[in-house]
Every structure is written in structure tokens, then in C-alpha cells.
Scaffold this active site. Structure first.
Site, PDB file in Angstrom:
ATOM      1  N   GLU A  33       0.855  -1.196   0.000  1.00  0.00           N
ATOM      2  CA  GLU A  33       0.000   0.000   0.000  1.00  0.00           C
ATOM      3  C   GLU A  33       0.885   1.237   0.000  1.00  0.00           C
ATOM      4  OE1 GLU A  33      -3.424   0.787  -0.273  1.00  0.00           O
ATOM      5  OE2 GLU A  33      -2.395   2.720  -0.392  1.00  0.00           O
ATOM      6  N   GLY A  38      -7.025   0.735   3.262  1.00  0.00           N
ATOM      7  CA  GLY A  38      -8.483   0.745   3.067  1.00  0.00           C
ATOM      8  C   GLY A  38      -8.884   1.478   1.799  1.00  0.00           C
ATOM      9  N   GLY A  39      -7.964   2.254   1.212  1.00  0.00           N
ATOM     10  CA  GLY A  39      -8.222   2.877  -0.082  1.00  0.00           C
ATOM     11  C   GLY A  39      -9.340   3.902  -0.074  1.00  0.00           C
ATOM     12  N   THR A  40      -9.989   4.022  -1.213  1.00  0.00           N
ATOM     13  CA  THR A  40     -10.973   5.090  -1.448  1.00  0.00           C
ATOM     14  C   THR A  40     -12.168   4.999  -0.510  1.00  0.00           C
ATOM     15  OG1 THR A  40     -10.356   4.939  -3.783  1.00  0.00           O
ATOM     16  CG2 THR A  40     -12.340   6.200  -3.259  1.00  0.00           C
ATOM     17  N   CYS A  41     -12.801   3.839  -0.451  1.00  0.00           N
ATOM     18  CA  CYS A  41     -14.043   3.701   0.322  1.00  0.00           C
ATOM     19  C   CYS A  41     -13.827   4.161   1.760  1.00  0.00           C
ATOM     20  CB  CYS A  41     -14.519   2.251   0.285  1.00  0.00           C
ATOM     21  SG  CYS A  41     -15.981   1.971   1.279  1.00  0.00           S
ATOM     22  N   HIS A 440     -46.313  -4.219   8.059  1.00  0.00           N
ATOM     23  CA  HIS A 440     -46.878  -2.870   8.070  1.00  0.00           C
ATOM     24  C   HIS A 440     -46.407  -2.136   9.324  1.00  0.00           C
ATOM     25  CE1 HIS A 440     -49.674   0.437   7.710  1.00  0.00           C
ATOM     26  NE2 HIS A 440     -49.979   0.255   9.000  1.00  0.00           N
TER      27      HIS A 440
HETATM   28  C1  LIG Z   1     -16.852  10.319  -3.005  1.00  0.00           C
HETATM   29  C2  LIG Z   1     -17.068   8.859  -3.244  1.00  0.00           C
HETATM   30  C3  LIG Z   1     -18.129   8.218  -2.669  1.00  0.00           C
HETATM   31  C4  LIG Z   1     -18.324   6.862  -2.888  1.00  0.00           C
HETATM   32  N1  LIG Z   1     -19.409   6.266  -2.316  1.00  0.00           N
HETATM   33  C5  LIG Z   1     -19.639   4.967  -2.542  1.00  0.00           C
HETATM   34  C6  LIG Z   1     -20.748   4.314  -1.944  1.00  0.00           C
HETATM   35  O1  LIG Z   1     -21.519   4.921  -1.219  1.00  0.00           O
HETATM   36  N2  LIG Z   1     -20.910   2.980  -2.174  1.00  0.00           N
HETATM   37  C7  LIG Z   1     -20.057   2.284  -2.968  1.00  0.00           C
HETATM   38  O2  LIG Z   1     -20.262   1.087  -3.151  1.00  0.00           O
HETATM   39  N3  LIG Z   1     -18.988   2.867  -3.550  1.00  0.00           N
HETATM   40  C8  LIG Z   1     -18.774   4.195  -3.361  1.00  0.00           C
HETATM   41  N4  LIG Z   1     -17.671   4.775  -3.928  1.00  0.00           N
HETATM   42  C9  LIG Z   1     -16.760   3.976  -4.764  1.00  0.00           C
HETATM   43  C10 LIG Z   1     -15.822   3.149  -3.874  1.00  0.00           C
HETATM   44  O3  LIG Z   1     -15.160   3.985  -2.969  1.00  0.00           O
HETATM   45  C11 LIG Z   1     -14.821   2.343  -4.705  1.00  0.00           C
HETATM   46  O4  LIG Z   1     -15.497   1.695  -5.737  1.00  0.00           O
HETATM   47  C12 LIG Z   1     -14.158   1.320  -3.788  1.00  0.00           C
HETATM   48  O5  LIG Z   1     -13.337   1.984  -2.869  1.00  0.00           O
HETATM   49  C13 LIG Z   1     -13.402   0.211  -4.520  1.00  0.00           C
HETATM   50  O6  LIG Z   1     -12.120   0.548  -4.700  1.00  0.00           O
HETATM   51  P1  LIG Z   1     -10.984  -0.503  -5.058  1.00  0.00           P
HETATM   52  O7  LIG Z   1     -11.076  -1.727  -4.226  1.00  0.00           O
HETATM   53  O8  LIG Z   1     -10.991  -0.669  -6.506  1.00  0.00           O
HETATM   54  O9  LIG Z   1      -9.664   0.309  -4.672  1.00  0.00           O
HETATM   55  P2  LIG Z   1      -9.411   1.571  -3.775  1.00  0.00           P
HETATM   56  O10 LIG Z   1     -10.319   1.581  -2.614  1.00  0.00           O
HETATM   57  O11 LIG Z   1      -9.408   2.780  -4.643  1.00  0.00           O
HETATM   58  O12 LIG Z   1      -7.963   1.285  -3.221  1.00  0.00           O
HETATM   59  C14 LIG Z   1      -6.833   1.175  -4.031  1.00  0.00           C
HETATM   60  C15 LIG Z   1      -5.612   1.268  -3.159  1.00  0.00           C
HETATM   61  O13 LIG Z   1      -4.472   0.994  -3.925  1.00  0.00           O
HETATM   62  C16 LIG Z   1      -3.417   1.852  -3.549  1.00  0.00           C
HETATM   63  N5  LIG Z   1      -2.496   1.931  -4.687  1.00  0.00           N
HETATM   64  C17 LIG Z   1      -2.736   2.448  -5.908  1.00  0.00           C
HETATM   65  N6  LIG Z   1      -1.665   2.301  -6.699  1.00  0.00           N
HETATM   66  C18 LIG Z   1      -0.700   1.689  -5.948  1.00  0.00           C
HETATM   67  C19 LIG Z   1       0.619   1.264  -6.195  1.00  0.00           C
HETATM   68  N7  LIG Z   1       1.183   1.421  -7.390  1.00  0.00           N
HETATM   69  N8  LIG Z   1       1.313   0.692  -5.198  1.00  0.00           N
HETATM   70  C20 LIG Z   1       0.758   0.508  -3.962  1.00  0.00           C
HETATM   71  N9  LIG Z   1      -0.500   0.879  -3.687  1.00  0.00           N
HETATM   72  C21 LIG Z   1      -1.231   1.458  -4.673  1.00  0.00           C
HETATM   73  C22 LIG Z   1      -4.133   3.147  -3.251  1.00  0.00           C
HETATM   74  O14 LIG Z   1      -3.357   3.967  -2.401  1.00  0.00           O
HETATM   75  C23 LIG Z   1      -5.389   2.654  -2.569  1.00  0.00           C
HETATM   76  O15 LIG Z   1      -5.239   2.575  -1.180  1.00  0.00           O
HETATM   77  C24 LIG Z   1     -17.434   6.135  -3.709  1.00  0.00           C
HETATM   78  C25 LIG Z   1     -16.332   6.775  -4.281  1.00  0.00           C
HETATM   79  C26 LIG Z   1     -16.150   8.121  -4.065  1.00  0.00           C
HETATM   80  C27 LIG Z   1     -14.961   8.791  -4.691  1.00  0.00           C
END
Ligand SMILES: Cc1cc2nc3c(=O)[nH]c(=O)nc-3n(C[C@H](O)[C@H](O)[C@H](O)COP(=O)(O)OP(=O)(O)OC[C@H]3O[C@@H](n4cnc5c(N)ncnc54)[C@H](O)[C@@H]3O)c2cc1C
Length: 458
Positions: A33, A38-41, A440
Site C-alpha cells: 500500500e 483501506g483505499g478510497t471507500c 406494516h
Molecule cells: C466520493 C465517493 C463516494 C463513494 N461512495 C460509494 C458508496 O456509497 N458505495 C459504494 O459502493 N462505492 C462508493 N464509492 C466507490 C468506492 O469507494 C470504490 O469503488 C471502492 O473503494 C473500490 O475501490 P478498489 O477496491 O478498486 O480500490 P481503492 O479503494 O481505490 O484502493 C486502491 C488502493 O491501492 C493503492 N495503490 C494504488 N496504486 C498503488 C501502487 N502502485 N502501489 C501501492 N498501492 C497502490 C491506493 O493507495 C489505494 O489505497 C465512492 C467513491 C467516491 C470517490
């Protein structure tokens, strides 16, 4: 050089459970990482936004206190520092939880750093080379920042940088009238900002049916959010103490003046800096990694999961990717992406729950279909709660009687949708729901009633 049974790049929604699955099976796994666990979510997506949506909802209900029979003495003022602190606490707990979980796994090596392919079975991270015959890419995506005129001359925020905002923007102009823009728009309006949403297309959330777009627009406008549609040639310009967003619309003035700008114009996959070319991994024109129905890339031994494969853009699609890959590898299953039914929610209030096909897609498919629609104003639970905006819509196949698609825009819509989704997975006829006795007073109790009023598509 360190050897592992598997290497996982990214700790989004698929990587960590997959690492646990490998580790639990006694296999050595490295998970890498580069930023926040935990990334985006967890850090800038679902969890923080839904936590803030909850604060915004509480403020909204408090403002409507008189309707419910209570008074709030004095002005209702949202303290953005406390809203942010609450958001940071909830999101921080998940972020910490993911990291601790991974670090506590036997057989799992957690590495902080940016991973890049060196070849089809080697990864370079922090000047170290890792080797494995199985590599899983879960690198997610980031906010797109298009090259619009003035973009380099004015400050703007994206869904990530807005997470650091701990003050109330006086007038937030949101470029993009789709899922992310709408959630932030309503949220900030409820916090107390003026909000204008600028959308290039002729309607909000253009992927949805027109009645859904219109219903969402009414919800936003009722709360005083200004919507500018058909905004062509969007540009940004610094004005005295504010930011001008230049637009060519069919109606209204050619510039909106705001104090802050949020760009919510889509997402791009994090695949540009992964060295994919060194492994020979194919992507499409937008940078999404091309995968087959079981999420394998064109290179044997390399899989891509989550947003970076372009097969879904949600937490549940990424987690489902993990389930598909893990079951196929560990249980000799034959799970496929094409077996899943499209489902998602838009978390404005009231929310939109969606699954299956839109009316437009059904029409295009040429099937004979039936439709039923019911306004939330006639749902007693909605009435009792004072939340009567929106409608429910269900479409079924006239021959097979299977549900083809549904939209529930209304209170509880994000939960009620699952009644229909599960029946769709069961490939059961709609009559199963029609004949069920529901509780209901609930929103779901109207589904059987609705399904006895199906009519041919107009
Ligand atoms: C504002 C917003 C609201 C959202 N709300 C919802 C919702 O309500 N419900 C829903 O289902 N989805 C929602 N989503 C979408 C959801 O967040 C993503 O679909 C979800 O996080 C899946 O992501 P992922 O598993 O593909 O990777 P991500 O969660 O994006 O994680 C990828 C990880 O990889 C790491 N990484 C990237 N490149 C490298 C590299 N070269 N080397 C090492 N690490 C790296 C990054 O740092 C990151 O931590 C929302 C998105 C946004 C932007």
C-alpha cells in the site's frame, strides 16, 4: 529478492480479504500500500461521505423541527470542525482496522510503498524486488481532473481534498451533476452553503431514466440547490475574492460566481504508474485493465480487481471481485463477473436504490415488458415520517415474469431494493413478491400492491 506465493498491490476493498484468504490457507502473501490503508471507500469515498451525509441529515431534520413538534432555540449552525472530526473518527477507525487486521495476519507481509511491475512475475517496491507466480492488482482510481480552461489558475477541491475542509464554503460550485456531485451538493446545502451544480449533459445523472433524473432534480431544487444543465465549454477564472465558473448554457447567465469549486467529473484508474507495460498487461483506451469474466488479465497469473478493471465502480463490486477470484482459486468454483446483477445506491436524501436494467435499456433490448410505478406520497410509512418525495418503479419481463430492473427513489430506497434484487438473483417470478405478506408499516409493504398493477410499457 523475496519470494511469495502471492503479491497483492493495493489495500482497497478486494486486496485485504484476498490477503487474508491466502494467509489463512497457509500461503505466503505480500500486500503493498502506497498511501492509506483501506483505499478510497474507507478514506475518501463511501465511509467519510456517508458519515457526513448523516450529519447533514441531522441538521436538515433539526431545521424542520417545527413540522415534527419541537423547537430549537436560537440559530441552527453547523460546526464544520465537529462534522469533520466525527468523519475523521469514523473513517480513521476503519483505516486503522484494515491496517491492524493485515499486520496481524500470519503469513502476510505488509509493505508500505509504491509498487511497480518489473516483469510479469516481479514487483519493485522501495528498491526491493518481490517475486510471485500470482499477482493481484487492486489499485483503484482517483478523481479525474480534465484539462478545462483556467484549471491551473484557480484553487479547486476533489472528493479527496474536500475531506480536509473544516469550514463552510459560502457558495460551493460543483462541476458534475452525477452521483458524487449530487451527494456533496445536498450535503453542503444542508450544512448551510449556497450550492450550484453545473452539469454538461441535458439532465442530472444522465445514465438513469428521465423520470429518475427529474425526481432527483426536484429533491435538490426543493432544498434551494441551483442546477445549471447543458453547460458547455466550462472554464474557471479568478474573480475578485471569488471563482468564476464560465458556462455556455441554453438558459441563464454565462458565469456562476462561487467561493469554492468542487470537481466531480468522473474517475480515472490508478494504472498509469504501475509499469504495466513491463509485464505486458493490456489496458483499454481509458487505462482500465482488460480482464476476462473471471478477472484474469491477458497475462497468465495476473488478476485485476476493483475499480481498476472497469467492471464496476463500487465497494460491493470490488468485494464481489474478491469473492469471485477467491472462490475460483480456493474452492475450484466457476464464478463469473457476468453472473452479477448491477446494483447501487445514490445517497442523497431520500436515497435512490437501483438494480438491473433501466427502462431505456429494456426498450433497446426489444423485450416485451411490464411496468408499475407508485409515488412515495402514497406510502403510509413515508407519510408518517414526513419524507414523501420520490417514487418506486419496477419493470418485469412479460414472458418470463422475472424482474428486469427497478428504481426506488424514496425513504429507505437503499434498503428496500434488496427485496427485489434477491428475487432477481433467485431468477424467481415477480409473483413471489406479489404474494408475500410484508410488514406494516414499511415501504416494502407496497411492493406486492405495486406488482398487482403491472401494465405494458407505454
Ligand atoms: C466520493 C465517493 C463516494 C463513494 N461512495 C460509494 C458508496 O456509497 N458505495 C459504494 O459502493 N462505492 C462508493 N464509492 C466507490 C468506492 O469507494 C470504490 O469503488 C471502492 O473503494 C473500490 O475501490 P478498489 O477496491 O478498486 O480500490 P481503492 O479503494 O481505490 O484502493 C486502491 C488502493 O491501492 C493503492 N495503490 C494504488 N496504486 C498503488 C501502487 N502502485 N502501489 C501501492 N498501492 C497502490 C491506493 O493507495 C489505494 O489505497 C465512492 C467513491 C467516491 C470517490
Amino acid at each position: 529478492m523475496r519470494h511469495f506465493d502471492a503479491i497483492i498491490i493495493g489495500t482497497g476493498q478486494a486486496g485485504p480479504p484476498l490477503a487474508a484468504r491466502f494467509a489463512g490457507a497457509g500461503k505466503t502473501v505480500a500486500i503493498i500500500e502506497r498511501h492509506k490503508f483501506g483505499g478510497t471507500c474507507v478514506n475518501t469515498g463511501c465511509i467519510p461521505t456517508k458519515t457526513m451525509v448523516a450529519s447533514a441529515y441531522a441538521a436538515h431534520v433539526a431545521r424542520r423541527g417545527a413540522e415534527y413538534g419541537f423547537a430549537i432555540n436560537g440559530d441552527l449552525r453547523v460546526d464544520m470542525k465537529r462534522v469533520k472530526a466525527r468523519k475523521d473518527e469514523v473513517s480513521g477507525r476503519s483505516n486503522k482496522g484494515v491496517e491492524e487486521w493485515l499486520r496481524g495476519l500470519k503469513n502476510c507481509t505488509v509493505i508500505r510503498g509504491h509498487a511497480r511491475f518489473q516483469s510479469s512475475n516481479t514487483i519493485l517496491v522501495n528498491d526491493e524486488v518481490l517475486v510471485a507466480n500470482k499477482i493481484f492488482i487492486n489499485v483503484g482510481g482517483r478523481a479525474s481532473v480534465p484539462e478545462m480552461p483556467g484549471i491551473h489558475d484557480v484553487p479547486f477541491v476533489t472528493n479527496s481534498s474536500i475531506m480536509d475542509v473544516d469550514f463552510l464554503p459560502e457558495h460551493l460550485v460543483i462541476v458534475g451533476g452525477s452521483y458524487i456531485g449530487l451527494e456533496f451538493g445536498q450535503m453542503y446545502r444542508r450544512f448551510g452553503s449556497e450550492v450550484t451544480i453545473v452539469e454538461m449533459g441535458p439532465r442530472l445523472i444522465g445514465r438513469e431514466d428521465e423520470d429518475v433524473s427529474q425526481g432527483v432534480r426536484e429533491i435538490m431544487e426543493t432544498e434551494g440547490i441551483r442546477i445549471r444543465l447543458n453547460a458547455k465549454c466550462i472554464s474557471l477564472i479568478k474573480r475578485d475574492g471569488s471563482i468564476g465558473v464560465g458556462i455556455t448554457c441554453e438558459e441563464g447567465p454565462p458565469e456562476v460566481l462561487g467561493t469554492h469549486v468542487l470537481l466531480a467529473v468522473g474517475r480515472a484508474p490508478n494504472t498509469h504508474d504501475l509499469g504495466l507495460e513491463r509485464a505486458g498487461i493490456a489496458t483499454d483506451q481509458r487505462g482500465y485493465i482488460i480482464v476476462d469474466d473471471q478477472l484474469q488479465t491477458n497475462v497468465p497469473g495476473i488478476w485485476a480487481l476493483g475499480d481498476c478493471n472497469g467492471r464496476g465502480a463500487f465497494t460491493h463490486t470490488s468485494y464481489n471481485d474478491y469473492e469471485i477470484v477467491a472462490d475460483n482459486l480456493f474452492n475450484a468454483d466457476h464464478r463469473r463477473v457476468s453472473d452479477r446483477i448491477q446494483a447501487y445506491a445514490l445517497y442523497i436524501d431520500p436515497p435512490l436504490g437501483r438494480c438491473g436494467m433501466t427502462d431505456g435499456e429494456i426498450r433497446k433490448s426489444g423485450r416485451r415488458a411490464l411496468i408499475t410505478k407508485y409515488p412515495m406520497s402514497r406510502v403510509s410509512r413515508a407519510y408518517e415520517k414526513g419524507e414523501t418525495q420520490g417514487f418506486m418503479k419496477i419493470c418485469v419481463d412479460a414472458e418470463t415474469k422475472q424482474i428486469l430492473g427497478t428504481a426506488i427513489l424514496g425513504t429507505g430506497g437503499d434498503e428496500v431494493i434488496h427485496v427485489l434484487l434477491d428475487v432477481m438473483y433467485a431468477k424467481a417470478p415477480y409473483t413471489v413478491v406479489q404474494r408475500a405478506m410484508h410488514i406494516h408499516p414499511t415501504v416494502a409493504e407496497y411492493l406486492p400492491t405495486m406488482l398487482s398493477k403491472l401494465e405494458p410499457f407505454a
